[in-house]
Design a protein around this motif. Structure first.
Motif, PDB file in Angstrom:
ATOM      1  N   PHE A 189       0.832  -1.205   0.000  1.00  0.00           N
ATOM      2  CA  PHE A 189       0.000   0.000   0.000  1.00  0.00           C
ATOM      3  C   PHE A 189       0.868   1.258   0.000  1.00  0.00           C
ATOM      4  N   VAL A 190       1.903   1.251   0.816  1.00  0.00           N
ATOM      5  CA  VAL A 190       2.791   2.418   0.879  1.00  0.00           C
ATOM      6  C   VAL A 190       3.405   2.692  -0.493  1.00  0.00           C
ATOM      7  N   ALA A 191       3.794   1.645  -1.192  1.00  0.00           N
ATOM      8  CA  ALA A 191       4.389   1.809  -2.525  1.00  0.00           C
ATOM      9  C   ALA A 191       3.402   2.433  -3.511  1.00  0.00           C
ATOM     10  N   LEU A 192       2.118   2.266  -3.253  1.00  0.00           N
ATOM     11  CA  LEU A 192       1.091   2.859  -4.115  1.00  0.00           C
ATOM     12  C   LEU A 192       0.702   4.272  -3.676  1.00  0.00           C
ATOM     13  N   GLY A 193       1.351   4.759  -2.625  1.00  0.00           N
ATOM     14  CA  GLY A 193       1.054   6.107  -2.156  1.00  0.00           C
ATOM     15  C   GLY A 193       0.010   6.182  -1.067  1.00  0.00           C
ATOM     16  N   VAL A 194      -0.406   5.027  -0.548  1.00  0.00           N
ATOM     17  CA  VAL A 194      -1.373   5.004   0.553  1.00  0.00           C
ATOM     18  C   VAL A 194      -0.606   5.135   1.860  1.00  0.00           C
ATOM     19  N   GLY A 195      -1.037   6.058   2.712  1.00  0.00           N
ATOM     20  CA  GLY A 195      -0.325   6.281   3.960  1.00  0.00           C
ATOM     21  C   GLY A 195      -1.249   6.705   5.075  1.00  0.00           C
ATOM     22  N   ARG A 196      -0.654   7.203   6.127  1.00  0.00           N
ATOM     23  CA  ARG A 196      -1.437   7.606   7.293  1.00  0.00           C
ATOM     24  C   ARG A 196      -2.464   8.662   6.891  1.00  0.00           C
ATOM     25  N   GLY A 197      -3.722   8.400   7.238  1.00  0.00           N
ATOM     26  CA  GLY A 197      -4.797   9.325   6.918  1.00  0.00           C
ATOM     27  C   GLY A 197      -5.468   9.080   5.585  1.00  0.00           C
ATOM     28  N   SER A 198      -4.920   8.190   4.738  1.00  0.00           N
ATOM     29  CA  SER A 198      -5.569   7.859   3.470  1.00  0.00           C
ATOM     30  C   SER A 198      -6.859   7.091   3.726  1.00  0.00           C
ATOM     31  N   HIS A 199      -7.835   7.274   2.839  1.00  0.00           N
ATOM     32  CA  HIS A 199      -9.101   6.561   2.947  1.00  0.00           C
ATOM     33  C   HIS A 199      -9.171   5.509   1.838  1.00  0.00           C
ATOM     34  N   VAL A 200      -9.336   4.244   2.232  1.00  0.00           N
ATOM     35  CA  VAL A 200      -9.329   3.133   1.287  1.00  0.00           C
ATOM     36  C   VAL A 200     -10.638   2.370   1.407  1.00  0.00           C
ATOM     37  N   ALA A 201     -11.453   2.402   0.366  1.00  0.00           N
ATOM     38  CA  ALA A 201     -12.700   1.654   0.349  1.00  0.00           C
ATOM     39  C   ALA A 201     -12.404   0.193   0.045  1.00  0.00           C
ATOM     40  N   VAL A 202     -13.162  -0.701   0.692  1.00  0.00           N
ATOM     41  CA  VAL A 202     -12.953  -2.143   0.525  1.00  0.00           C
ATOM     42  C   VAL A 202     -14.294  -2.764   0.160  1.00  0.00           C
ATOM     43  N   LEU A 203     -14.400  -3.261  -1.073  1.00  0.00           N
ATOM     44  CA  LEU A 203     -15.619  -3.904  -1.566  1.00  0.00           C
ATOM     45  C   LEU A 203     -15.282  -5.365  -1.826  1.00  0.00           C
ATOM     46  N   MET A 204     -15.365  -6.168  -0.761  1.00  0.00           N
ATOM     47  CA  MET A 204     -14.923  -7.563  -0.827  1.00  0.00           C
ATOM     48  C   MET A 204     -15.845  -8.451  -0.007  1.00  0.00           C
ATOM     49  N   ASP A 205     -16.044  -9.674  -0.487  1.00  0.00           N
ATOM     50  CA  ASP A 205     -16.699 -10.701   0.311  1.00  0.00           C
ATOM     51  C   ASP A 205     -15.711 -11.258   1.320  1.00  0.00           C
ATOM     52  N   ASN A 206     -16.216 -12.032   2.276  1.00  0.00           N
ATOM     53  CA  ASN A 206     -15.364 -12.631   3.296  1.00  0.00           C
ATOM     54  C   ASN A 206     -14.216 -13.410   2.653  1.00  0.00           C
ATOM     55  N   SER A 207     -13.007 -13.105   3.086  1.00  0.00           N
ATOM     56  CA  SER A 207     -11.825 -13.815   2.600  1.00  0.00           C
ATOM     57  C   SER A 207     -10.653 -13.436   3.493  1.00  0.00           C
ATOM     58  N   PRO A 208      -9.593 -14.238   3.516  1.00  0.00           N
ATOM     59  CA  PRO A 208      -8.396 -13.839   4.248  1.00  0.00           C
ATOM     60  C   PRO A 208      -7.844 -12.512   3.742  1.00  0.00           C
ATOM     61  N   GLU A 209      -7.911 -12.292   2.433  1.00  0.00           N
ATOM     62  CA  GLU A 209      -7.363 -11.057   1.860  1.00  0.00           C
ATOM     63  C   GLU A 209      -8.111  -9.830   2.366  1.00  0.00           C
ATOM     64  N   GLN A 210      -9.410  -9.964   2.582  1.00  0.00           N
ATOM     65  CA  GLN A 210     -10.176  -8.843   3.121  1.00  0.00           C
ATOM     66  C   GLN A 210      -9.676  -8.479   4.520  1.00  0.00           C
ATOM     67  N   LEU A 211      -9.525  -9.471   5.384  1.00  0.00           N
ATOM     68  CA  LEU A 211      -9.068  -9.204   6.741  1.00  0.00           C
ATOM     69  C   LEU A 211      -7.631  -8.693   6.747  1.00  0.00           C
ATOM     70  N   LEU A 212      -6.767  -9.284   5.916  1.00  0.00           N
ATOM     71  CA  LEU A 212      -5.393  -8.809   5.833  1.00  0.00           C
ATOM     72  C   LEU A 212      -5.328  -7.364   5.344  1.00  0.00           C
ATOM     73  N   THR A 213      -6.244  -6.995   4.456  1.00  0.00           N
ATOM     74  CA  THR A 213      -6.308  -5.605   3.992  1.00  0.00           C
ATOM     75  C   THR A 213      -6.626  -4.669   5.149  1.00  0.00           C
ATOM     76  N   TYR A 214      -7.626  -5.003   5.962  1.00  0.00           N
ATOM     77  CA  TYR A 214      -7.970  -4.172   7.115  1.00  0.00           C
ATOM     78  C   TYR A 214      -6.765  -4.006   8.045  1.00  0.00           C
ATOM     79  N   PHE A 215      -6.089  -5.127   8.339  1.00  0.00           N
ATOM     80  CA  PHE A 215      -4.957  -5.058   9.259  1.00  0.00           C
ATOM     81  C   PHE A 215      -3.782  -4.287   8.643  1.00  0.00           C
ATOM     82  N   ALA A 216      -3.540  -4.490   7.347  1.00  0.00           N
ATOM     83  CA  ALA A 216      -2.452  -3.767   6.686  1.00  0.00           C
ATOM     84  C   ALA A 216      -2.692  -2.265   6.723  1.00  0.00           C
TER      85      ALA A 216
END
Length: 544
Positions: free
Chosen positions: A60-87
């Motif tokens: 995410f940091v490499a894509l320019g996402v950082g502290r205070g960025s807002h990232v929408a997540v449109l995903m069904d239940n999956s490990p990747e969804q939870l890992l995204t929240y934690f990341a």
């Protein structure tokens, strides 16, 4: 118990950040399985969750996402969804979980209002996004899980597009970002009641305090396995099941969504000891043909809201005990009915949790005595243990928090023993099969139809113990209602679960002297047997 001014069950509130909690859990629990993803059998240890979320955080940091960025997540239940929240939590970015059924105006509003600049999306959900993409220029980056980006070459939008898999960097240590406990972690949208949906701001600390509150209230243990089939874009499955498993050192067994035919097989195969259900799901399981295997499971408790009238018989048939939590996305968990509470209180929401003050008040906020019906208001003695208001809605936040108490909008009573009993809703919301539906948002779609002059959407009782959506329409002169065409109009512009089941035409809507629609008259006076019913008409509204 609370000790000191910043401790909660022995945890320092100031240390409750995603980075620090995951690191501590990984150091202490290591290879213990935290997540068992049932659809494909993948298992993730506490160490895996920490290292993989750190790798994604670097992506995410490499894509320019950082502290205070807002990232929408449109995903069904999956490990990747939870890992995204934690990341995102590790770099101080805000996750904006979106209901996967959102589409049309609703999805456009959520993406626009949340100020999201990046969208993480399942490939299967791209059609919903593409319907509104041209109206959301703020989205600069698109991260797609599954499918092939080559299939998006013809899309005439200029967002940077990357495969989710490319987020995984080599560095499995969390990025060096100064994230603190009171940084916002989520904007979670609750249904609008008298207006558009509101985005509730949850801090990093509150998410873990929510989990700790559940663990303490219900006596959850490290050897528990929580079966999760509710969507993790809601607080029920995320803060009310995943975070408490994390904090108590337990495990979760994750399914993509609820399936009545697979539910008990999943429970048995995963060794689940806990699960959360909605009232409609309990009814569906109860209605199934009894089998001699019904009680052959390891569930020791099942959280349900509400607990049905046949709750005791359900417990006996399936060999489990009901518990109940009263929690609000807008505030957090406030009450709990647990295994140690009297059976005579089954059906109540329980008593206030540690740190919670609760009272029933009249329409002027004066407290009412036990047994009298009024609105439930609450507050917390701990800082950062509740939600921090509505995003970009200061007036709504001030109204909800007036006179020093959070106003839940729910009507009930507190009995002589301190147990809260839910009775009704003040808010103009409809609860259908676990989803809170904004009458306002449905009305806006109906009003967009060229034949409709006015519309009122309200709840009618269904056989599933929750609500069905009914709409009263006032047509423009010279127009007639084509019921099937109206349903198609709605289906194209809103989530499947919001589409009205019942339609009726009126010369005018009932109003008071202030010209406000009196929906209580519609609810009280309308007999659904006399309304046009899309289910009787054979129209099936499918999930897309």
């Amino acid at each position: 118990m609370i000790t000191g001014n910043d401790r909660w069950f022995g945890h320092q509130v100031r240390s409750l950040t995603t980075r620090d909690v995951l690191r501590e859990r990984a150091d202490r629990l290591g290879n213990k399985v935290f997540l068992d993803y049932l659809p494909d059998g993948r298992k993730f240890s506490y160490q895996d969750i920490d290292t993989q979320s750190s790798r994604i955080a670097h992506g995410f940091v490499a894509l320019g996402v950082g502290r205070g960025s807002h990232v929408a997540v449109l995903m069904d239940n999956s490990p990747e969804q939870l890992l995204t929240y934690f990341a995102l939590g590790k770099i101080g970015a805000l996750a904006v979980p979106l209901n996967t059924a959102s589409r049309g105006r609703s999805l456009q509003y959520l993406l626009d209002h949340s100020d999201a600049t990046t969208l993480v999306i399942d490939y299967s959900l791209m059609p919903s996004y593409l319907e509104v993409a041209a109206q959301i220029p703020a989205i600069k980056s698109l991260i797609v899980l599954g499918g092939q980006l080559s299939g998006l070459e013809s899309v005439p939008f200029q967002q940077e597009r990357v495969c989710f898999e490319t987020l995984y960097a080599q560095d499995d240590v969390a990025p060096d970002v100064d994230v603190v406990f009171d940084d916002p972690a989520y904007i979670i949208y609750t249904s609008g009641t008298t207006g558009p949906s509101k985005g509730v701001v949850l801090t990093q600390a509150q998410c873990f305090l929510w989990g700790l509150s559940h663990a303490q209230a219900f006596g959850q243990r490290p050897d528990d396995v929580a079966y999760i089939c509710l969507p993790m874009f809601h607080t029920n499955a995320l803060q009310g099941a995943t975070y408490n498993a994390l904090m108590v050192g337990a495990s979760i067994a994750l399914q993509r969504r609820f399936s009545a035919s697979n539910f008990w097989n999943d429970v048995r195969a995963s060794g689940a000891t806990l699960t959360n259900l909605l009232g409609s799901m309990v009814n569906i399981l109860w209605a199934a043909t009894p089998a001699e295997t019904d009680s052959r499971n390891q569930l020791r408790m099942c959280m349900s809201a509400p607990i049905p009238s046949f709750g005791t018989a359900f417990e006996q048939r399936f060999g489990l005990r009901f518990i109940q939590s009263y929690s609000l996305t807008d505030f957090g968990p406030t009450h709990a009915y647990s295994l140690i509470d009297p059976l005579g209180k089954l059906g109540s929401c329980g008593r206030p949790r540690i740190g919670i003050e609760a009272r029933i008040v009249d329409d002027k906020d004066f407290p009412l005595p036990p047994g009298q019906r009024g609105e439930l208001v609450v507050r917390h003695s701990m800082p950062w243990a509740h939600s921090q208001g509505y995003y970009k809605m200061p007036d709504a936040t001030a109204k909800a928090w007036r006179n020093g108490w959070f106003h839940t909008g729910d009507i009930g009573l507190i009995d002589e023993d301190g147990y809260f009993w839910f009775l009704d809703r003040v808010k103009d919301a409809i609860r259908r099969r676990g989803e809170n539906i904004s009458a306002y948002e449905v009305e806006q779609v109906l009003l967009a139809h060229p034949a409709v002059r006015d519309a009122a959407v309200f709840a009618v009782k269904s056989s599933m113990s929750e609500d069905e959506v009914a709409a009263a329409l006032v047509l423009k002169p010279g127009h007639k209602l084509d019921h099937v065409e109206m349903i198609r109009h709605c289906q194209d512009l809103m989530a499947y679960y919001m589409v009205p089941r019942y339609l009726m035409v009126m010369d005018d809507l009932p109003r008071n002297s202030s010209q406000k629609v009196e929906k209580f008259k519609l609810r009280e006076q309308i007999n659904v047997d006399g309304l046009w019913d899309r289910e009787q008409a054979g129209i099936v509204v499918k999930r897309r």
